[in-house]
Write an enzyme that holds these catalytic residues in place. Structure first.
Site, PDB file in Angstrom:
ATOM      1  N   ARG A  98      -8.017   1.788  10.224  1.00  0.00           N
ATOM      2  CA  ARG A  98      -7.493   0.565  10.567  1.00  0.00           C
ATOM      3  C   ARG A  98      -8.664  -0.271  11.617  1.00  0.00           C
ATOM      4  NH1 ARG A  98      -1.280   1.398   9.661  1.00  0.00           N
ATOM      5  NH2 ARG A  98      -0.405  -0.705  10.016  1.00  0.00           N
ATOM      6  N   ARG A 142       1.455  -8.138  14.562  1.00  0.00           N
ATOM      7  CA  ARG A 142       0.845  -6.829  13.565  1.00  0.00           C
ATOM      8  C   ARG A 142      -0.214  -7.827  12.629  1.00  0.00           C
ATOM      9  NH1 ARG A 142       5.511  -4.350  10.448  1.00  0.00           N
ATOM     10  NH2 ARG A 142       3.924  -2.615   9.926  1.00  0.00           N
ATOM     11  N   ARG A 153      12.919  -2.019  10.722  1.00  0.00           N
ATOM     12  CA  ARG A 153      12.090  -1.123  11.701  1.00  0.00           C
ATOM     13  C   ARG A 153      11.889  -1.987  12.809  1.00  0.00           C
ATOM     14  NH1 ARG A 153       6.917   0.878   7.885  1.00  0.00           N
ATOM     15  NH2 ARG A 153       5.803   0.126   9.866  1.00  0.00           N
ATOM     16  N   ARG A 183      12.110  -6.438   4.336  1.00  0.00           N
ATOM     17  CA  ARG A 183      12.215  -4.766   4.225  1.00  0.00           C
ATOM     18  C   ARG A 183      13.320  -3.999   5.047  1.00  0.00           C
ATOM     19  NH1 ARG A 183       6.433  -1.947   5.024  1.00  0.00           N
ATOM     20  NH2 ARG A 183       6.791  -2.053   7.151  1.00  0.00           N
ATOM     21  N   LYS A 227       0.793  -1.311   0.262  1.00  0.00           N
ATOM     22  CA  LYS A 227       0.053  -0.008   0.088  1.00  0.00           C
ATOM     23  C   LYS A 227       0.934   1.154  -0.255  1.00  0.00           C
ATOM     24  CE  LYS A 227      -1.824  -0.633   4.528  1.00  0.00           C
ATOM     25  NZ  LYS A 227      -0.924  -1.497   4.832  1.00  0.00           N
TER      26      LYS A 227
HETATM   27  P1  AMP Z   1       2.340   1.302   9.088  1.00  0.00           P
HETATM   28  O1  AMP Z   1       3.456   1.854   8.685  1.00  0.00           O
HETATM   29  O2  AMP Z   1       0.914   1.746   8.391  1.00  0.00           O
HETATM   30  O3  AMP Z   1       2.634  -0.153   9.127  1.00  0.00           O
HETATM   31  O4  AMP Z   1       2.014   1.676  10.720  1.00  0.00           O
HETATM   32  C1  AMP Z   1       3.100   1.386  11.807  1.00  0.00           C
HETATM   33  C2  AMP Z   1       2.331   1.445  12.942  1.00  0.00           C
HETATM   34  O5  AMP Z   1       1.759   2.673  13.314  1.00  0.00           O
HETATM   35  C3  AMP Z   1       1.247   0.530  13.162  1.00  0.00           C
HETATM   36  O6  AMP Z   1       1.668  -0.954  13.440  1.00  0.00           O
HETATM   37  C4  AMP Z   1       0.532   1.047  14.514  1.00  0.00           C
HETATM   38  O7  AMP Z   1       0.868   0.678  15.647  1.00  0.00           O
HETATM   39  C5  AMP Z   1       0.604   2.590  13.880  1.00  0.00           C
HETATM   40  N1  AMP Z   1      -0.567   2.921  13.268  1.00  0.00           N
HETATM   41  C6  AMP Z   1      -0.315   3.302  12.024  1.00  0.00           C
HETATM   42  N2  AMP Z   1      -1.612   3.665  11.338  1.00  0.00           N
HETATM   43  C7  AMP Z   1      -2.464   3.482  12.284  1.00  0.00           C
HETATM   44  C8  AMP Z   1      -3.892   3.498  12.684  1.00  0.00           C
HETATM   45  N3  AMP Z   1      -4.727   3.867  11.580  1.00  0.00           N
HETATM   46  N4  AMP Z   1      -4.506   3.097  13.715  1.00  0.00           N
HETATM   47  C9  AMP Z   1      -3.827   2.592  14.869  1.00  0.00           C
HETATM   48  N5  AMP Z   1      -2.454   2.574  14.845  1.00  0.00           N
HETATM   49  C10 AMP Z   1      -1.606   2.813  13.586  1.00  0.00           C
END
Ligand code: AMP
Length: 214
Positions: free
Chosen positions: A86, A168, A157, A125, A13
Site C-alpha cells: 500500500r 481511507r 466495519r 458493505r 479486490k
Molecule cells: P483492507 O481490508 O485491505 O481495506 O484493510 C483494512 C485496514 O487495514 C486498512 O485501512 C489499514 O488500516 C490496514 N491495512 C491493511 N493492509 C495494509 C497495508 N498493506 N499497509 C498498511 N495498513 C494496512
C-alpha cells in the site's frame, strides 16, 4: 505466480481474490484480513493495530512487512497479495522478500473504479465474522442483516463508517496511488475495469493472467 491486486478500498479486490483463490487454488494474502483476525484474537499485534485501522490510517510499513514475511516464508503455491503493498516502501520491501524466497512479482492488476462508486460500495458493505461480505444494494443477504452462510448477524466495519471512508480515500490517494506509476514503469501493470458485475470482472482477470508474460 505472484499477483498483486491494487486499487481503492471497495474496488472489489478482496471479492475477486477470494474467487480466484477458490477456483484456481491461489493462496490469498490479505493484510486487512490478517489484521482483523489478530484483532478478533485479541493478540498483541491486534491491540497495536486496532485503533489505527478503525481511524482509517495505515499500519506502519515495518509491522506490515514483518507480517508478510511470515506468510511468504511458508508459501507453497501461487499467491495473490490483496491490499498489499500500500506504499512504495512496502513495494520495495516486498521485492527484497520475494527475492529471498526465490519468487518475483509477475503481474499487478489495478482495479479501476471511480471514487463515487467506491464510496457507494463501502457505505453499502455489510460483513460477517465468518468472512462473508455482502452489499445491501448489489448483493444483499436473503434475510436482511443475517448471513446466508452461518446465520450470524451482519455488521458494518468500523472503517466502513462514513467519516472513516473519506479518510481511507485520502490515504489511498496520498500513499497508495503512487504505486500505479511505480509498477507501470516496471511493465507489470494491467488495468481491470472493476465497475462491472463481478463475474465479468472475474473473466477479465482470468484473461489478463493468461495473457500476461509470466
Ligand atoms: P483492507 O481490508 O485491505 O481495506 O484493510 C483494512 C485496514 O487495514 C486498512 O485501512 C489499514 O488500516 C490496514 N491495512 C491493511 N493492509 C495494509 C497495508 N498493506 N499497509 C498498511 N495498513 C494496512
Amino acid at each position: 505466480m505472484n499477483l498483486i491486486f491494487l486499487g481503492y478500498p471497495g474496488s472489489g479486490k478482496g471479492t475477486q481474490a477470494k474467487l480466484l483463490a477458490e477456483r484456481k487454488n491461489f493462496a490469498h494474502i490479505s493484510t486487512g484480513d490478517l489484521f482483523r483476525e489478530e484483532i478478533a484474537k485479541g493478540s498483541e499485534l491486534g491491540k497495536t493495530v486496532k485503533g489505527i485501522i478503525s481511524s482509517g490510517k495505515l499500519v506502519s510499513d515495518q509491522i506490515v512487512l514483518k507480517v508478510i514475511e511470515s506468510k511468504i516464508g511458508s508459501l507453497k503455491n501461487d499467491a495473490i497479495f490483496d491490499g498489499f503493498p500500500r506504499t512504495v516502501e512496502q513495494a520495495e520491501g516486498l521485492e527484497i522478500l520475494l527475492e529471498k524466497y526465490s519468487r518475483k512479482v509477475d503481474a499487478v492488476l489495478f482495479f479501476e473504479v471511480d471514487e463515487k462508486e467506491v464510496i457507494k460500495r463501502l457505505s453499502a458493505r455489510r460483513s460477517c465474522s465468518c468472512g462473508k461480505v455482502y452489499n445491501t444494494i448489489t448483493n444483499p443477504p436473503l434475510k436482511e442483516g443475517i448471513c446466508d452462510s452461518c446465520g450470524a448477524e451482519l455488521f458494518t466495519r468500523e472503517d466502513d463508517k462514513p467519516e472513516v471512508i473519506s479518510k481511507r480515500i485520502d490515504v489511498y490517494k496520498d500513499l497508495t496511488s503512487p504505486l500505479i506509476s511505480y509498477y507501470r514503469t516496471q511493465g507489470l501493470f494491467h488495468i481491470i475495469n472493476a465497475s462491472r458485475p463481478g463475474e465479468e470482472v472475474y473473466s477479465e482477470i482470468e484473461k489478463t493472467i493468461s495473457q500476461a508474460k509470466i
